[in-house]
Structures are given as C-alpha cells and as structure tokens.
Write a protein that holds these residues in place. Structure first.
Motif, PDB file in Angstrom:
ATOM      1  N   GLY A  30      -2.553  13.016   1.233  1.00  0.00           N
ATOM      2  CA  GLY A  30      -3.236  12.500   0.048  1.00  0.00           C
ATOM      3  C   GLY A  30      -3.337  10.993   0.092  1.00  0.00           C
ATOM      4  N   ALA A  31      -4.035  10.454  -0.868  1.00  0.00           N
ATOM      5  CA  ALA A  31      -4.219   9.004  -0.952  1.00  0.00           C
ATOM      6  C   ALA A  31      -3.179   8.427  -1.891  1.00  0.00           C
ATOM      7  CB  ALA A  31      -5.625   8.692  -1.452  1.00  0.00           C
ATOM      8  N   GLY A  32      -2.188   7.754  -1.355  1.00  0.00           N
ATOM      9  CA  GLY A  32      -1.143   7.155  -2.183  1.00  0.00           C
ATOM     10  C   GLY A  32      -1.540   5.762  -2.614  1.00  0.00           C
ATOM     11  N   TRP A  33      -1.209   5.407  -3.841  1.00  0.00           N
ATOM     12  CA  TRP A  33      -1.521   4.079  -4.350  1.00  0.00           C
ATOM     13  C   TRP A  33      -0.245   3.417  -4.792  1.00  0.00           C
ATOM     14  CZ3 TRP A  33      -4.764   8.025  -6.844  1.00  0.00           C
ATOM     15  CH2 TRP A  33      -5.983   8.173  -6.201  1.00  0.00           C
ATOM     16  N   SER A  34      -0.100   2.149  -4.434  1.00  0.00           N
ATOM     17  CA  SER A  34       1.077   1.410  -4.871  1.00  0.00           C
ATOM     18  C   SER A  34       0.854   0.916  -6.296  1.00  0.00           C
ATOM     19  CB  SER A  34       1.314   0.217  -3.937  1.00  0.00           C
ATOM     20  OG  SER A  34       0.291  -0.750  -4.109  1.00  0.00           O
ATOM     21  N   ALA A  35       1.920   0.446  -6.911  1.00  0.00           N
ATOM     22  CA  ALA A  35       1.843  -0.033  -8.291  1.00  0.00           C
ATOM     23  C   ALA A  35       0.954  -1.270  -8.398  1.00  0.00           C
ATOM     24  CB  ALA A  35       3.239  -0.338  -8.817  1.00  0.00           C
ATOM     25  N   THR A  36       0.849  -2.045  -7.336  1.00  0.00           N
ATOM     26  CA  THR A  36       0.037  -3.266  -7.379  1.00  0.00           C
ATOM     27  C   THR A  36      -1.401  -3.015  -6.966  1.00  0.00           C
ATOM     28  OG1 THR A  36       0.680  -3.824  -5.126  1.00  0.00           O
ATOM     29  CG2 THR A  36       2.022  -4.740  -6.921  1.00  0.00           C
ATOM     30  N   GLU A  37      -1.682  -1.877  -6.401  1.00  0.00           N
ATOM     31  CA  GLU A  37      -3.022  -1.564  -5.902  1.00  0.00           C
ATOM     32  C   GLU A  37      -3.629  -0.442  -6.747  1.00  0.00           C
ATOM     33  OE1 GLU A  37      -4.766   0.786  -2.069  1.00  0.00           O
ATOM     34  OE2 GLU A  37      -2.999  -0.442  -1.774  1.00  0.00           O
ATOM     35  N   ALA A  38      -4.430  -0.812  -7.726  1.00  0.00           N
ATOM     36  CA  ALA A  38      -5.055   0.176  -8.607  1.00  0.00           C
ATOM     37  C   ALA A  38      -6.201   0.871  -7.872  1.00  0.00           C
ATOM     38  CB  ALA A  38      -5.571  -0.500  -9.869  1.00  0.00           C
ATOM     39  N   PRO A  39      -6.292   2.196  -8.008  1.00  0.00           N
ATOM     40  CA  PRO A  39      -7.383   2.914  -7.346  1.00  0.00           C
ATOM     41  C   PRO A  39      -8.717   2.628  -8.021  1.00  0.00           C
ATOM     42  CG  PRO A  39      -6.135   4.392  -8.741  1.00  0.00           C
ATOM     43  CD  PRO A  39      -5.418   3.077  -8.756  1.00  0.00           C
ATOM     44  N   THR A  40      -9.775   2.745  -7.268  1.00  0.00           N
ATOM     45  CA  THR A  40     -11.114   2.592  -7.837  1.00  0.00           C
ATOM     46  C   THR A  40     -11.479   3.865  -8.586  1.00  0.00           C
ATOM     47  OG1 THR A  40     -12.237   3.513  -5.923  1.00  0.00           O
ATOM     48  CG2 THR A  40     -11.806   1.128  -5.884  1.00  0.00           C
ATOM     49  N   THR A  41     -12.514   3.776  -9.376  1.00  0.00           N
ATOM     50  CA  THR A  41     -12.993   4.952 -10.109  1.00  0.00           C
ATOM     51  C   THR A  41     -13.409   6.040  -9.132  1.00  0.00           C
ATOM     52  OG1 THR A  41     -13.739   3.523 -11.902  1.00  0.00           O
ATOM     53  CG2 THR A  41     -14.632   5.756 -11.842  1.00  0.00           C
ATOM     54  N   ALA A  42     -14.064   5.656  -8.048  1.00  0.00           N
ATOM     55  CA  ALA A  42     -14.494   6.635  -7.045  1.00  0.00           C
ATOM     56  C   ALA A  42     -13.294   7.334  -6.417  1.00  0.00           C
ATOM     57  CB  ALA A  42     -15.340   5.955  -5.982  1.00  0.00           C
ATOM     58  N   GLU A  43     -12.226   6.582  -6.159  1.00  0.00           N
ATOM     59  CA  GLU A  43     -11.013   7.177  -5.588  1.00  0.00           C
ATOM     60  C   GLU A  43     -10.365   8.146  -6.570  1.00  0.00           C
ATOM     61  OE1 GLU A  43      -9.419   3.703  -2.562  1.00  0.00           O
ATOM     62  OE2 GLU A  43      -9.012   3.515  -4.711  1.00  0.00           O
ATOM     63  N   LEU A  44     -10.339   7.766  -7.836  1.00  0.00           N
ATOM     64  CA  LEU A  44      -9.777   8.656  -8.856  1.00  0.00           C
ATOM     65  C   LEU A  44     -10.589   9.938  -8.976  1.00  0.00           C
ATOM     66  CD1 LEU A  44      -8.824   6.132 -11.677  1.00  0.00           C
ATOM     67  CD2 LEU A  44      -7.268   7.451 -10.237  1.00  0.00           C
ATOM     68  N   LEU A  45     -11.904   9.816  -8.963  1.00  0.00           N
ATOM     69  CA  LEU A  45     -12.764  10.999  -9.037  1.00  0.00           C
ATOM     70  C   LEU A  45     -12.570  11.897  -7.815  1.00  0.00           C
ATOM     71  CD1 LEU A  45     -16.072   9.530 -10.484  1.00  0.00           C
ATOM     72  CD2 LEU A  45     -14.419  11.016 -11.629  1.00  0.00           C
ATOM     73  N   SER A  46     -12.416  11.283  -6.667  1.00  0.00           N
ATOM     74  CA  SER A  46     -12.179  12.043  -5.447  1.00  0.00           C
ATOM     75  C   SER A  46     -10.860  12.809  -5.539  1.00  0.00           C
ATOM     76  CB  SER A  46     -12.161  11.103  -4.247  1.00  0.00           C
ATOM     77  OG  SER A  46     -11.815  11.803  -3.080  1.00  0.00           O
ATOM     78  N   GLN A  47      -9.818  12.141  -6.025  1.00  0.00           N
ATOM     79  CA  GLN A  47      -8.515  12.799  -6.168  1.00  0.00           C
ATOM     80  C   GLN A  47      -8.577  13.928  -7.193  1.00  0.00           C
ATOM     81  OE1 GLN A  47      -5.612  11.985  -4.257  1.00  0.00           O
ATOM     82  NE2 GLN A  47      -5.280  14.047  -5.021  1.00  0.00           N
ATOM     83  N   LEU A  48      -9.277  13.703  -8.295  1.00  0.00           N
ATOM     84  CA  LEU A  48      -9.454  14.769  -9.290  1.00  0.00           C
ATOM     85  C   LEU A  48     -10.189  15.962  -8.683  1.00  0.00           C
ATOM     86  CD1 LEU A  48     -10.366  12.829 -12.547  1.00  0.00           C
ATOM     87  CD2 LEU A  48      -8.399  14.331 -12.204  1.00  0.00           C
ATOM     88  N   GLY A  49     -11.189  15.688  -7.859  1.00  0.00           N
ATOM     89  CA  GLY A  49     -11.912  16.764  -7.187  1.00  0.00           C
ATOM     90  C   GLY A  49     -11.006  17.558  -6.262  1.00  0.00           C
ATOM     91  N   GLU A  50     -10.141  16.861  -5.527  1.00  0.00           N
ATOM     92  CA  GLU A  50      -9.190  17.543  -4.645  1.00  0.00           C
ATOM     93  C   GLU A  50      -8.218  18.396  -5.456  1.00  0.00           C
ATOM     94  OE1 GLU A  50      -7.253  14.873  -1.922  1.00  0.00           O
ATOM     95  OE2 GLU A  50      -9.133  13.844  -1.505  1.00  0.00           O
ATOM     96  N   ASP A  51      -7.731  17.851  -6.558  1.00  0.00           N
ATOM     97  CA  ASP A  51      -6.800  18.601  -7.401  1.00  0.00           C
ATOM     98  C   ASP A  51      -7.481  19.811  -8.043  1.00  0.00           C
ATOM     99  OD1 ASP A  51      -4.815  16.826  -6.734  1.00  0.00           O
ATOM    100  OD2 ASP A  51      -4.880  15.736  -8.634  1.00  0.00           O
ATOM    101  N   ARG A  52      -8.738  19.660  -8.395  1.00  0.00           N
ATOM    102  CA  ARG A  52      -9.502  20.780  -8.960  1.00  0.00           C
ATOM    103  C   ARG A  52      -9.640  21.889  -7.926  1.00  0.00           C
ATOM    104  NH1 ARG A  52     -14.879  21.612  -8.189  1.00  0.00           N
ATOM    105  NH2 ARG A  52     -15.637  23.362  -9.383  1.00  0.00           N
ATOM    106  N   LEU A  53      -9.940  21.528  -6.677  1.00  0.00           N
ATOM    107  CA  LEU A  53     -10.043  22.530  -5.620  1.00  0.00           C
ATOM    108  C   LEU A  53      -8.702  23.213  -5.368  1.00  0.00           C
ATOM    109  CD1 LEU A  53     -12.392  20.734  -3.062  1.00  0.00           C
ATOM    110  CD2 LEU A  53     -12.918  22.688  -4.536  1.00  0.00           C
TER     111      LEU A  53
END
Length: 84
Positions: free
Chosen positions: A25-48
């Motif tokens: 998966g795509a891990g994000w550190s506390a200082t590195e906020a994910p982009t909206t596209a990355e969040l949508l991608s992760q939500l899509g993976e979780d939905r699948l």
C-alpha cells in the motif's frame, strides 16, 4: 486466540494495514499529506477489498447493508474523481 471467520476484528484493508505499519500500500508520513488523487486511489483500493470480502462470503449477516455502502462509496469516489 484466533477470531472466528465472520469476526469484524480480523480484517485489514489496505489503508488500515498501511496506517499501522504493515507492508504494502501507499504509506504516508505525518509530515507528508497525501494528495486528493492519492486518497481517492486508496479509497478505491479499499472499496475493491471490501467487495472481494463480500464476494467470498464474509459477514453474511451484514452482506446487504455492506453491499449498499460499497455501492455508495463507489459512486462517491467516481463523483469526486470527476470533480478533480
């Protein structure tokens, strides 16, 4: 002690596994906020992941409710992606 197969406590979608330090998966550190596209991608993976779990027969007593939520999540992800 192992949880029974339909237990809600033995699940690990991609985002939860990443958040708690599991591999993959795509891990994000506390200082590195994910982009909206990355969040949508992760939500899509979780939905699948959820869809695969439902298709394999997990949580049979909640299948209809979870399937309805999965469909709504898919629509939300699609709408957010179109507005990006």
């Amino acid at each position: 002690m192992a949880s029974p197969p339909d237990s809600p406590y033995d699940v690990t979608p991609a985002s939860a596994a990443t958040e708690f330090g599991a591999t993959g998966g795509a891990g994000w550190s506390a200082t590195e906020a994910p982009t909206t596209a990355e969040l949508l991608s992760q939500l899509g993976e979780d939905r699948l992941w959820l869809l695969r779990q439902l298709d394999s027969g997990r949580w049979s007593q909640w299948r209809l409710d979870l399937a309805a939520l999965e469909r709504e999540l898919g629509q939300l992800i699609d709408q957010a992606g179109e507005r990006l």
